[in-house]
Design a protein around this motif. Structure first.
Motif, mmCIF file in Angstrom:
data_model
loop_
_atom_site.group_PDB
_atom_site.id
_atom_site.type_symbol
_atom_site.label_atom_id
_atom_site.label_comp_id
_atom_site.label_asym_id
_atom_site.label_seq_id
_atom_site.Cartn_x
_atom_site.Cartn_y
_atom_site.Cartn_z
ATOM 1 N N SER A 59 0.363 -0.771 0.146
ATOM 2 C CA SER A 59 -0.265 0.198 0.129
ATOM 3 C C SER A 59 1.032 1.212 -0.059
ATOM 4 C CB SER A 59 -0.789 -0.055 0.659
ATOM 5 O OG SER A 59 -1.594 -1.001 1.417
ATOM 6 N N LEU A 60 2.143 1.301 0.754
ATOM 7 C CA LEU A 60 2.464 2.629 0.464
ATOM 8 C C LEU A 60 2.913 3.023 -0.392
ATOM 9 C CD1 LEU A 60 4.143 4.214 2.791
ATOM 10 C CD2 LEU A 60 6.218 2.700 3.178
ATOM 11 N N ILE A 61 3.848 1.250 -1.404
ATOM 12 C CA ILE A 61 4.564 2.223 -2.137
ATOM 13 C C ILE A 61 3.672 2.135 -3.620
ATOM 14 C CG2 ILE A 61 5.834 0.840 -4.565
ATOM 15 C CD1 ILE A 61 6.950 -0.980 -1.896
ATOM 16 N N TYR A 62 2.552 1.693 -3.262
ATOM 17 C CA TYR A 62 1.319 2.106 -4.684
ATOM 18 C C TYR A 62 0.644 3.287 -4.378
ATOM 19 C CZ TYR A 62 -2.590 1.272 -7.284
ATOM 20 O OH TYR A 62 -3.582 1.017 -8.281
ATOM 21 N N ASP A 63 0.793 3.898 -3.183
ATOM 22 C CA ASP A 63 0.474 4.930 -2.787
ATOM 23 C C ASP A 63 1.176 6.636 -3.277
ATOM 24 O OD1 ASP A 63 -2.453 4.607 -2.331
ATOM 25 O OD2 ASP A 63 -1.893 5.666 -0.187
ATOM 26 N N LEU A 64 2.918 6.228 -3.382
ATOM 27 C CA LEU A 64 3.846 6.914 -2.958
ATOM 28 C C LEU A 64 3.897 6.780 -5.041
ATOM 29 C CD1 LEU A 64 5.957 8.292 -1.100
ATOM 30 C CD2 LEU A 64 7.688 6.571 -1.554
ATOM 31 N N ALA A 65 4.045 6.148 -5.529
ATOM 32 C CA ALA A 65 3.517 5.861 -7.011
ATOM 33 C C ALA A 65 2.425 6.517 -7.589
ATOM 34 C CB ALA A 65 3.845 4.833 -6.986
ATOM 35 N N LEU A 66 1.054 6.563 -7.316
ATOM 36 C CA LEU A 66 0.020 7.090 -7.646
ATOM 37 C C LEU A 66 0.342 8.196 -6.969
ATOM 38 C CD1 LEU A 66 -2.678 7.109 -8.977
ATOM 39 C CD2 LEU A 66 -3.272 6.078 -6.798
ATOM 40 N N VAL A 69 0.891 -0.943 12.913
ATOM 41 C CA VAL A 69 1.418 0.184 12.022
ATOM 42 C C VAL A 69 0.387 -0.251 10.920
ATOM 43 C CG1 VAL A 69 2.922 0.789 9.269
ATOM 44 C CG2 VAL A 69 4.121 0.437 12.108
ATOM 45 N N TRP A 70 -0.207 0.871 10.527
ATOM 46 C CA TRP A 70 -1.358 0.611 9.718
ATOM 47 C C TRP A 70 -1.605 1.422 8.164
ATOM 48 C CZ3 TRP A 70 -5.717 -2.464 10.692
ATOM 49 C CH2 TRP A 70 -5.877 -3.340 12.020
ATOM 50 N N PRO A 71 -1.685 1.258 6.995
ATOM 51 C CA PRO A 71 -1.064 2.256 5.784
ATOM 52 C C PRO A 71 -2.803 3.019 5.637
ATOM 53 C CG PRO A 71 -1.670 -0.008 5.157
ATOM 54 C CD PRO A 71 -1.402 -0.525 6.736
ATOM 55 N N ILE A 72 -2.633 4.188 5.702
ATOM 56 C CA ILE A 72 -3.909 5.158 5.352
ATOM 57 C C ILE A 72 -3.792 5.545 3.663
ATOM 58 C CG2 ILE A 72 -4.910 7.390 6.163
ATOM 59 C CD1 ILE A 72 -4.026 7.133 8.622
ATOM 60 N N PRO A 73 -5.147 5.343 2.907
ATOM 61 C CA PRO A 73 -5.091 5.951 1.994
ATOM 62 C C PRO A 73 -4.801 6.954 1.925
ATOM 63 C CG PRO A 73 -6.944 4.696 1.816
ATOM 64 C CD PRO A 73 -6.316 4.923 3.526
ATOM 65 N N ALA A 74 -3.871 7.772 0.455
ATOM 66 C CA ALA A 74 -3.466 9.210 0.544
ATOM 67 C C ALA A 74 -4.292 9.842 0.416
ATOM 68 C CB ALA A 74 -2.397 9.235 -0.262
ATOM 69 N N HIS A 101 4.318 10.705 6.863
ATOM 70 C CA HIS A 101 3.916 11.251 5.353
ATOM 71 C C HIS A 101 5.101 10.751 4.936
ATOM 72 C CE1 HIS A 101 3.401 14.761 3.433
ATOM 73 N NE2 HIS A 101 2.674 13.944 3.059
ATOM 74 N N VAL A 102 5.521 10.395 4.097
ATOM 75 C CA VAL A 102 6.631 9.221 3.345
ATOM 76 C C VAL A 102 6.148 10.564 1.925
ATOM 77 C CG1 VAL A 102 7.679 8.336 2.160
ATOM 78 C CG2 VAL A 102 6.578 7.840 3.761
#
Length: 335
Positions: A64-71, A102-107, A144-145
């Motif tokens: 999820s982290l990589i997907y949101d970072l790329a999008l 740790v939980w991912p939050i949709p950007a 926040h990345v």
């Protein structure tokens, strides 16, 4: 998010980015200044990464982290502490105690709350909007990345320029294909066996004729002695500019998201014509995601987990060069 899910090309690019970033996995290694580390710490960090939260069956939070970072150019992680505090309504949260999960939050749900003073963050630094409900978090509770960050706030998403690039590429490709399959005039020239110098002289004459002609987008296929060994679109400067633009579109996709044209099934000429150079460009992009996420985990998560002896490290997708180095050493020894 909706565009990325509805566009097959964009969705494929994002999934390929995530898969290749995580494809070789990760490891925990000693930092350069340490010769040995605590086995208890190593086992503890391995167990945490196996189950970073009760709903995660393995690396889903990293995906999820990589997907949101790329999008989006932004990604957010929520840290759950053993002594978190909130107001009575449960709308404002402060991190406290030891890190538990740790939980991912949709950007797309998150926004930054500006503070009046810097560098001190405001009491509530982040706000999440979900199904009409709002939650606020202090700066210690959210990681926040950002990638391609502009200013001190948000990163910038490459999605819109990518869609424009893909649309331009498809339109131009279709137009150029009309030169081969459409109604534009075409000529086949049978020349037999001729030398290279004769071929160059003949092509020069053809270009000279076409540049002054009324139909500059005709296609001339030159049929040599061994078959159609040379096909050329001859139109002088304008056609060359069109092809240069097509190459630019493909290289832009490779540069922003890192996807080599060959992964999209596009034949490429020019500086990315060699598959090795395409893959090197792709490895560079994946490495940049690796370094960014490694820095966040090692600088923020590891201290909270009490792991000073080990660092998180992605296994590179670049092919090993051990065989190449061994061959070089053998040649040096022989010399």
């Amino acid at each position: 998010r909706e565009i990325s899910l509805k566009s097959e090309v964009v969705n494929a690019i994002l999934r390929r980015t995530v898969d290749d970033c995580l494809g070789n996995g990760y490891e925990f290694i000693l930092p350069p200044d340490r010769e040995e580390g605590s086995k208890e710490q190593l086992e503890s960090i391995k167990q945490f990464f196996k189950t970073p939260n009760p709903d995660d069956n393995g690396n889903e939070w990293l995906e999820s982290l990589i997907y949101d970072l790329a999008l989006f150019g932004d990604a957010y992680l929520e840290l759950d502490g053993s002594a978190d505090k909130s107001d009575k309504q449960g709308d404002r949260w402060n991190f406290g105690g030891e890190l538990v999960s740790v939980w991912p939050i949709p950007a797309e749900q998150m926004r930054l709350l500006p503070g009046n003073k810097r560098p001190m963050p405001p009491k509530m630094a982040y706000e999440q909007n979900l199904n009409g409900q709002t939650r606020q978090f202090d700066s210690a509770k959210i990681i926040h990345v950002s990638k391609f960050k502009h200013g001190r706030a948000y990163g910038t998403s490459p999605l819109i320029p990518l869609l424009n690039v893909i649309a331009g590429h498809l339109n131009l490709s279709n137009y150029l294909n009309e030169l081969y399959t459409g109604t534009l005039p075409k000529t086949i020239l049978n020349v037999g066996d001729i030398s290279n110098s004769e071929m160059k002289a003949m092509l020069g004459l053809l270009e000279q004729q076409l540049s002054g002609g009324k139909s500059p987008f005709g296609l001339v296929a030159v049929n040599g002695g061994s078959g159609f060994t040379m096909h050329r679109i001859l139109d002088s400067t304008r056609e060359g500019a069109q092809l240069d633009l097509l190459y630019y579109y493909r290289e832009e996709i490779c540069a922003v998201f890192g996807i080599p044209p060959m992964k999209l099934g596009w034949v490429q000429t020019g500086k990315l014509s060699n598959p090795e150079s395409q893959l090197e460009a792709w490895y560079d992009v994946v490495d940049s995601f690796h370094r960014r996420i490694e820095a966040v985990i090692n600088n923020r998560l590891m201290p909270l987990l009490g792991i000073p002896d080990w660092v998180f490290n992605f296994v590179s997708i670049r092919p090993s060069r051990e065989a190449q180095m061994a061959e070089m050493r053998n040649k040096d020894a022989a010399a």
